[in-house]
Design a protein around this motif. Structure first.
Motif, PDB file in Angstrom:
ATOM      1  N   ARG A 123     -26.423  66.265  22.961  1.00  0.00           N
ATOM      2  CA  ARG A 123     -27.583  65.465  22.501  1.00  0.00           C
ATOM      3  C   ARG A 123     -28.455  64.006  23.257  1.00  0.00           C
ATOM      4  N   ALA A 124     -26.938  63.799  23.009  1.00  0.00           N
ATOM      5  CA  ALA A 124     -27.113  62.028  23.428  1.00  0.00           C
ATOM      6  C   ALA A 124     -27.907  62.204  24.707  1.00  0.00           C
ATOM      7  N   GLY A 125     -26.622  62.357  25.601  1.00  0.00           N
ATOM      8  CA  GLY A 125     -27.741  62.327  27.420  1.00  0.00           C
ATOM      9  C   GLY A 125     -28.643  62.407  27.481  1.00  0.00           C
ATOM     10  N   ARG A 126     -29.096  63.460  26.583  1.00  0.00           N
ATOM     11  CA  ARG A 126     -30.623  64.496  26.705  1.00  0.00           C
ATOM     12  C   ARG A 126     -31.775  62.841  26.461  1.00  0.00           C
ATOM     13  N   ARG A 127     -31.853  62.559  24.893  1.00  0.00           N
ATOM     14  CA  ARG A 127     -32.500  61.972  24.737  1.00  0.00           C
ATOM     15  C   ARG A 127     -31.964  60.849  25.390  1.00  0.00           C
ATOM     16  N   ALA A 128     -30.767  60.123  26.391  1.00  0.00           N
ATOM     17  CA  ALA A 128     -31.246  58.511  26.897  1.00  0.00           C
ATOM     18  C   ALA A 128     -31.557  59.555  28.385  1.00  0.00           C
ATOM     19  N   GLY A 129     -31.741  60.386  27.677  1.00  0.00           N
ATOM     20  CA  GLY A 129     -32.863  60.220  29.987  1.00  0.00           C
ATOM     21  C   GLY A 129     -31.139  61.249  30.963  1.00  0.00           C
ATOM     22  N   VAL A 130     -30.469  60.990  30.795  1.00  0.00           N
ATOM     23  CA  VAL A 130     -29.225  60.920  31.908  1.00  0.00           C
ATOM     24  C   VAL A 130     -28.571  62.796  31.662  1.00  0.00           C
ATOM     25  N   ARG A 131     -28.677  62.234  32.946  1.00  0.00           N
ATOM     26  CA  ARG A 131     -27.906  64.080  33.652  1.00  0.00           C
ATOM     27  C   ARG A 131     -26.875  64.667  32.779  1.00  0.00           C
ATOM     28  N   ALA A 135     -31.088  55.258  33.804  1.00  0.00           N
ATOM     29  CA  ALA A 135     -30.895  56.080  34.043  1.00  0.00           C
ATOM     30  C   ALA A 135     -30.934  57.811  33.873  1.00  0.00           C
ATOM     31  N   GLU A 136     -31.816  57.138  35.738  1.00  0.00           N
ATOM     32  CA  GLU A 136     -32.237  58.149  36.401  1.00  0.00           C
ATOM     33  C   GLU A 136     -30.924  58.164  37.330  1.00  0.00           C
ATOM     34  N   ARG A 137     -30.106  56.959  37.429  1.00  0.00           N
ATOM     35  CA  ARG A 137     -28.475  56.802  38.343  1.00  0.00           C
ATOM     36  C   ARG A 137     -28.230  57.097  37.442  1.00  0.00           C
ATOM     37  N   ALA A 138     -27.768  58.053  36.322  1.00  0.00           N
ATOM     38  CA  ALA A 138     -26.741  57.695  35.710  1.00  0.00           C
ATOM     39  C   ALA A 138     -26.021  59.123  35.449  1.00  0.00           C
ATOM     40  N   VAL A 139     -24.894  59.930  34.638  1.00  0.00           N
ATOM     41  CA  VAL A 139     -24.392  61.189  34.824  1.00  0.00           C
ATOM     42  C   VAL A 139     -23.411  60.795  33.448  1.00  0.00           C
ATOM     43  N   PHE A 140     -23.560  61.532  32.551  1.00  0.00           N
ATOM     44  CA  PHE A 140     -23.161  61.319  30.685  1.00  0.00           C
ATOM     45  C   PHE A 140     -21.898  62.706  30.695  1.00  0.00           C
ATOM     46  N   VAL A 141     -20.848  62.675  31.033  1.00  0.00           N
ATOM     47  CA  VAL A 141     -19.883  63.697  30.719  1.00  0.00           C
ATOM     48  C   VAL A 141     -19.634  63.609  29.687  1.00  0.00           C
ATOM     49  N   GLY A 142     -19.498  64.781  28.570  1.00  0.00           N
ATOM     50  CA  GLY A 142     -18.433  65.125  27.509  1.00  0.00           C
ATOM     51  C   GLY A 142     -18.267  65.913  26.783  1.00  0.00           C
ATOM     52  N   ASP A 143     -17.827  66.884  26.041  1.00  0.00           N
ATOM     53  CA  ASP A 143     -17.388  68.035  25.408  1.00  0.00           C
ATOM     54  C   ASP A 143     -17.838  68.531  24.053  1.00  0.00           C
ATOM     55  N   THR A 144     -19.688  68.194  23.629  1.00  0.00           N
ATOM     56  CA  THR A 144     -19.363  68.416  22.585  1.00  0.00           C
ATOM     57  C   THR A 144     -21.261  68.619  22.314  1.00  0.00           C
ATOM     58  N   VAL A 145     -21.882  69.262  21.175  1.00  0.00           N
ATOM     59  CA  VAL A 145     -23.145  68.957  21.271  1.00  0.00           C
ATOM     60  C   VAL A 145     -23.988  67.613  21.349  1.00  0.00           C
ATOM     61  N   TRP A 146     -23.142  67.385  20.081  1.00  0.00           N
ATOM     62  CA  TRP A 146     -23.702  65.624  20.251  1.00  0.00           C
ATOM     63  C   TRP A 146     -23.513  65.028  20.824  1.00  0.00           C
ATOM     64  N   ASP A 147     -22.181  64.650  22.718  1.00  0.00           N
ATOM     65  CA  ASP A 147     -22.919  63.984  23.440  1.00  0.00           C
ATOM     66  C   ASP A 147     -23.818  64.631  24.166  1.00  0.00           C
TER      67      ASP A 147
END
Length: 218
Positions: free
Chosen positions: A171-179, A157-169
Motif C-alpha cells: 500500500r505504501a509503495g502503491r501510494r508513492a507511485g512505484v512498482r 517514482a517511475e524509475r523505482a521498484v519497491f520490494v516488501g512482504d506485507t500489505v502495508w508495504d
C-alpha cells in the motif's frame, strides 16, 4: 538514468517477522492484553504506535503505548546478535547494485535494531541509503517512507521498484507511485499482497534473484 531498488527489511531480507510476533505478543501479554498471535502477525510491518492502535483500538489507554513499545524493544533486542538474513538476500542486493540499481532500504526499524539488521545482511557496501523510522512522520502504509527513500536515491517514482512482504508495504509503495514486488517469506498470502498492489510475487530473495531477468527488476 538511475534506477532505485527500494527494499523493506524485516520479513523481506531478514527472517524476523515471527520474532516480532512473539515479542509483541509477550509485551502485550505482560500488560494484560490478550491478543492472538495471528492478529499480531497481520499487523507486523506497521510502526510501533500504529501497530498498537491496530491491535488495541483507538479507545485504548494511550499512556500504555510507550511501555508496550519499550517492552517489545527489550524482548526483541535479545535476538540482535543472531538475526538471520533470508537466503541470498545479500547476494540479491549486490547483484542489483552491480546491474546499476541504486539500493535503498525503507524500514520502520531504527537505532540498534537497524544496525543489527544491516549486520545480518552483510551488504553495507552496496546500500546507498536507509530511510528509517527516525526520518519520517508517518510510517507505512503511508507513502512517506518510500517517498523519502526515493529522495535519498535521487530517483523519480517511475524509475523505482519497491520490494516488501506485507500489505502495508504494498500500500505504501502503491501510494508513492512505484512498482511493487511482494515476497512470501514474511508469511502473508500471495492474494493479499496482490490485492494490496504487488505486480509480481516471489517466494523469497533467492527466488527473486533466480528470476531477476524476468522480473520488474530486470
Amino acid at each position: 538514468m538511475q534506477r532505485a531498488a527500494v527494499f523493506d527489511v524485516d520479513g523481506t531480507l531478514v527472517d524476523t517477522n515471527h520474532l516480532h510476533v512473539v515479542t509483541w505478543w509477550e509485551a502485550l501479554r505482560q500488560a494484560g492484553h490478550r491478543v492472538p498471535m495471528h492478529a499480531v502477525h497481520r499487523a507486523i510491518g506497521l510502526g510501533s504506535t500504529d501497530l498498537i492502535a491496530h491491535l488495541l483500538g483507538e479507545d485504548r489507554d494511550r499512556d500504555q503505548d510507550p511501555g508496550l513499545s519499550a517492552a517489545h524493544t527489550a524482548l526483541y533486542g535479545q535476538y540482535f546478535d543472531r538475526l538471520p538474513a533470508l537466503r541470498d538476500a545479500g547476494a540479491l542486493l549486490k547483484r542489483l547494485h552491480g546491474d546499476g540499481w541504486t539500493v535503498v532500504l525503507a524500514t520502520s526499524a531504527s537505532g540498534a535494531e537497524l544496525s543489527a539488521l544491516r549486520r545480518a545482511l552483510d551488504a553495507d557496501e552496496v546500500i546507498t541509503a536507509t530511510a528509517s523510522a527516525d526520518d519520517v512522520e508517518e510510517g507505512k502504509p503511508a507513502p512517506e517512507p518510500v517517498e523519502h527513500a526515493l529522495e535519498l536515491a535521487g530517483v523519480p517514482a517511475e524509475r523505482a521498484v519497491f520490494v516488501g512482504d506485507t500489505v502495508w508495504d504494498m500500500r505504501a509503495g502503491r501510494r508513492a507511485g512505484v512498482r511493487c514486488v511482494g515476497v512470501l517469506c514474511g508469511g502473508i498470502a500471495r492474494a493479499d499482497l496482490e490485492e494490496a498492489g504487488a505486480q509480481a510475487v516471489y517466494d523469497d530473495p533467492a527466488h527473486l534473484l533466480a528470476a531477476l531477468e524476468d522480473s520488474p527488476l530486470a
